[in-house]
Design a protein around this motif. Structure first.
Motif, PDB file in Angstrom:
ATOM      1  N   SER A  29       0.826  -1.208   0.000  1.00  0.00           N
ATOM      2  CA  SER A  29       0.000   0.000   0.000  1.00  0.00           C
ATOM      3  C   SER A  29       0.859   1.257   0.000  1.00  0.00           C
ATOM      4  CB  SER A  29      -0.906   0.011   1.232  1.00  0.00           C
ATOM      5  OG  SER A  29      -1.602  -1.194   1.346  1.00  0.00           O
ATOM      6  N   GLY A  30       2.175   1.084  -0.116  1.00  0.00           N
ATOM      7  CA  GLY A  30       3.049   2.251  -0.263  1.00  0.00           C
ATOM      8  C   GLY A  30       3.453   2.913   1.040  1.00  0.00           C
ATOM      9  N   TYR A  31       3.227   2.279   2.187  1.00  0.00           N
ATOM     10  CA  TYR A  31       3.654   2.886   3.447  1.00  0.00           C
ATOM     11  C   TYR A  31       5.126   2.604   3.733  1.00  0.00           C
ATOM     12  CZ  TYR A  31      -1.248   3.802   4.456  1.00  0.00           C
ATOM     13  OH  TYR A  31      -2.527   4.255   4.396  1.00  0.00           O
ATOM     14  N   ILE A  32       5.622   1.471   3.221  1.00  0.00           N
ATOM     15  CA  ILE A  32       7.054   1.191   3.326  1.00  0.00           C
ATOM     16  C   ILE A  32       7.567   1.032   1.893  1.00  0.00           C
ATOM     17  CG2 ILE A  32       8.831  -0.418   4.115  1.00  0.00           C
ATOM     18  CD1 ILE A  32       6.993  -1.252   6.394  1.00  0.00           C
ATOM     19  N   THR A  33       8.452   1.936   1.468  1.00  0.00           N
ATOM     20  CA  THR A  33       8.997   1.887   0.104  1.00  0.00           C
ATOM     21  C   THR A  33      10.506   2.102   0.178  1.00  0.00           C
ATOM     22  OG1 THR A  33       8.923   4.257  -0.301  1.00  0.00           O
ATOM     23  CG2 THR A  33       6.892   3.033  -0.724  1.00  0.00           C
TER      24      THR A  33
END
Lengths: 162, 500
Positions: free
Chosen positions: B164-168
């Motif tokens: 979901s793009g919270y850790i990239t």
């Protein structure tokens, strides 16, 4: 009873594979009283049925059952010792069962705390470090236990019999 | 006579064995039936409770309307009043019935902005996972955590944060807060922290741990420290003694015209499928070692040369043979391969050594060629290739999805005259953490893979007596271990026991 975590098939497979080992452990700890042995045996498998532990392989599973059986036997001995001390002064003497030879009787006569290690090492072939992991003791303790047990057995038997 | 012989004589009497077997089987059967009944009861109770709740709410609403003076229904004295009166005792009765208590085990909370709480029982199994804020609830809304271990639930939530793009890859300096309440929760906190560390490692990032309280941890994502490339000593690799030589013997390879994007991409990537004959190691002292360090690698027929070279290099690297202070040069010689295969292997070698900042030299020979890796060679003395394969692969390594797609498009438009599948190209790729499938049923494993966005394929096989804990219908093997970093593009294999 807690919820069963294993399938019937898993339980029966473990039974077929490990029943003899669990039985031997029960015999090593308990008198030849059939009821006590059956009780310990059943309790061991009941614990297996409800435990959630994931075993790495069949050997790990067997070792777990052996250690659990030892603990169950100790519990039974503790409770039965209390019961017998309270109820009777003198226990009836039983004749030794025919399948127990002198060495086995000597192993049975060892202190409780030595028996599991002796069984795992001399019968199942585990190393001291493996026994340490299985029983949650320090490796040095296991070495000490095995050495003391061996010494005691030697006293009871002639050296070449071990 | 030995202790073993004495124990061997102690044999369980058959009658006792059979009797106890029957009892154990019966106990297992009864307990399983009880479990099933409880589940069924729960399935029946829940809808019934929901229906009852609806009735109660409706009755209460109607009741309040009836009691309220001046409302149309109250004034008209319609049968609604009777219904409401009848419903009132139900409400009272329900109010006096104590609500069933929700079981509360150890509560572990993860907060990065979405905040998620894991309720874990004493056996380490999930009772419930809840979103503690809107983002948290949104994050987990499609996942059924029923029957999941805490480890797999932690992996699933962390993978959701990644997807979901919270850790990239850009999450450097981002903080994640973990806390635990309840006895025996410290281990769970560490499991969760480890999962986050594995996730960060997938993006080549480190995690700093700050203990902010007895039951609280703050994890901060950091960049991995870069090595100082300038500190390298430069010298002519030809002057160096031989440290190790890996001879890879190749035979013919297969060419198939591609019509689809990924087939073509694979063809370019692997530069031809080969049948591999042997891998031989020669150490500086002349000692030959066939396999040796690579004994665990599968070099059977059908492996591509690039895969083989990559694996060879990776294993050499893992075993500490490729370092900045290698005592000499490491030669990878390809025999019987083509120019194209040599180039592919060169690119692979590059991938492994580039990050280390050590030297690499390519020497095309009459029969394929030789790649020389040394601690002191000028880095990358080989010429660039026309189709910039190295760029593509380096970009893959750096996980820059946009650049990868752009390069793939360029290469493929050349290779396949635009007969590629655009959707596949544009599919986002993530580096996620592999859950533990071992011991799950096939159905549970499939559900867990799907919830984690993992591509998978299942093999049904008969595990032999050496693996006699292999229970029918349960996963016995997964090709990527639990906690390892895997790409959502990859296809993970797991194997299910297919025979008793």
């Amino acid at each position: 009873m807690s919820a069963v975590r294993r399938t019937e098939e898993e339980i029966l497979t473990a039974y077929e594979r490990c029943a003899d080992a669990v039985y031997r452990v029960c015999r090593m700890f308990l008198t030849a009283d059939r009821a006590d042995i059956m009780d310990a045996f059943q309790q061991t498998f009941l614990k297996y049925m409800v435990c959630t532990k994931k075993f790495e392989n069949s050997e790990h599973e067997k070792a777990w059952l052996i250690v659990t059986a030892s603990n169950v036997c100790r519990d039974i001995l503790r409770s039965s010792w209390r019961k017998k001390v309270m109820l009777t002064d003198e226990l009836p003497q039983r004749a030794a069962p025919s399948d127990e030879d002198e060495i086995f009787r000597c192993v049975k006569a060892l202190p409780e705390k030595y028996k599991t290690a002796v069984y795992l090492h001399y019968y199942e072939g585990y190393s001291a470090s493996e026994i340490a992991k299985l029983t949650g003791r320090a490796e040095s303790t296991v070495y000490a236990v095995l050495s003391k047990a061996r010494k005691q057995l030697k006293q009871m038997l002639t050296e070449d019999e071990i | 006579m030995s202790i073993k012989d004495s124990f061997d004589k102690i044999v369980m009497p058959e009658d006792m064995k059979n009797g106890l077997r029957t009892q154990v089987a019966k106990a297992a059967e009864e307990a399983a039936a009880r479990k099933l009944r409880r589940r069924r009861a729960l399935r029946m109770v829940l809808p019934a409770a929901a229906a009852l709740a609806l009735v109660v709410v409706a009755a209460a609403v109607i009741g309040s309307l009836v009691r309220e003076p001046g409302t149309a229904s109250a004034q008209s004295g319609t049968p609604v009043t009777e219904t409401a009166n009848a419903a009132t005792p139900t409400v009272l009765a329900l109010e006096t019935t104590p609500e069933p208590q929700k079981k509360v085990g150890v509560l572990v909370t993860l907060s990065i902005n979405p905040e998620v709480e894991f309720n874990v029982d004493e056996d380490g199994m999930i009772i419930e996972v809840t979103g503690k804020n809107d983002d948290g609830a949104e994050l987990i809304k499609d996942v059924d955590f029923t029957g999941m271990s805490f480890e797999n639930a932690a992996i699933t939530v962390v993978n959701l944060l990644i997807r979901s793009g919270y850790i990239t890859a850009e999450s450097v300096d981002r903080s994640i807060f973990l806390s635990v309440g309840g006895e025996g929760g410290e281990g769970l906190l560490e499991v969760l922290a480890d999962t986050i560390r594995s996730a960060a490692a997938g993006y080549e990032m480190d995690v700093d741990t700050v203990q902010t309280g007895e039951e609280q941890l703050q994890l901060v994502i950091r960049e991995q420290p870069q090595e100082d490339v300038n500190a390298l000593q430069k010298a002519d690799p030809n002057d160096l003694p031989l440290y190790m030589q890996v001879d890879i013997q190749l035979s013919g390879f297969v060419n198939t015209p591609e019509t689809r994007y990924w087939d073509a991409a694979n063809r370019i990537f692997y530069a031809g499928v080969t049948e591999l004959d042997s891998v031989v190691f020669t150490f500086g002292n002349g000692e030959q070692n066939s396999g040796g360090v690579l004994a665990s690698c599968d070099f059977g027929g059908g492996n591509s040369i690039a895969e083989t070279v990559m694996t060879t290099l990776a294993v050499l690297d893992e075993n500490g043979y490729i370092t900045r202070d290698m005592p000499g040069k490491l030669v990878i010689a390809l025999h019987g391969g083509t120019e194209e295969q040599f180039r592919a292997s060169l690119e692979m070698a590059r991938l492994v050594v580039e990050d280390l900042g050590i030297g690499l030299e390519a020497v095309p020979g009459s029969e394929s060629g030789t790649v020389v890796i040394s601690s002191s060679a000028e880095p990358f003395t080989a010429p660039e290739h026309e189709y910039t394969l190295s760029q593509l692969l380096n970009t893959l390594i750096n996980k820059d999805a946009a650049k990868v797609t752009e390069l793939q498009m360029r290469i493929l438009s050349l290779a396949t005259e635009e007969r590629y599948v655009r959707d596949e190209l544009l599919r986002p790729r993530f580096w996620i953490v592999m859950p533990d499938l071992i011991g799950l049923t096939e159905e549970e494993a499939v559900r867990l893979c799907e919830q984690n966005g993992i591509n998978y394929w299942i093999e049904h096989m008969e595990f032999t007596a050496s693996a006699d804990t292999a229970f029918l219908g349960r996963v016995q093997y997964q090709d990527m271990p639990e906690g390892s970093s895997v790409c959502t593009d990859w296809q993970i294999q797991f194997a299910v026991q297919d025979a008793a």
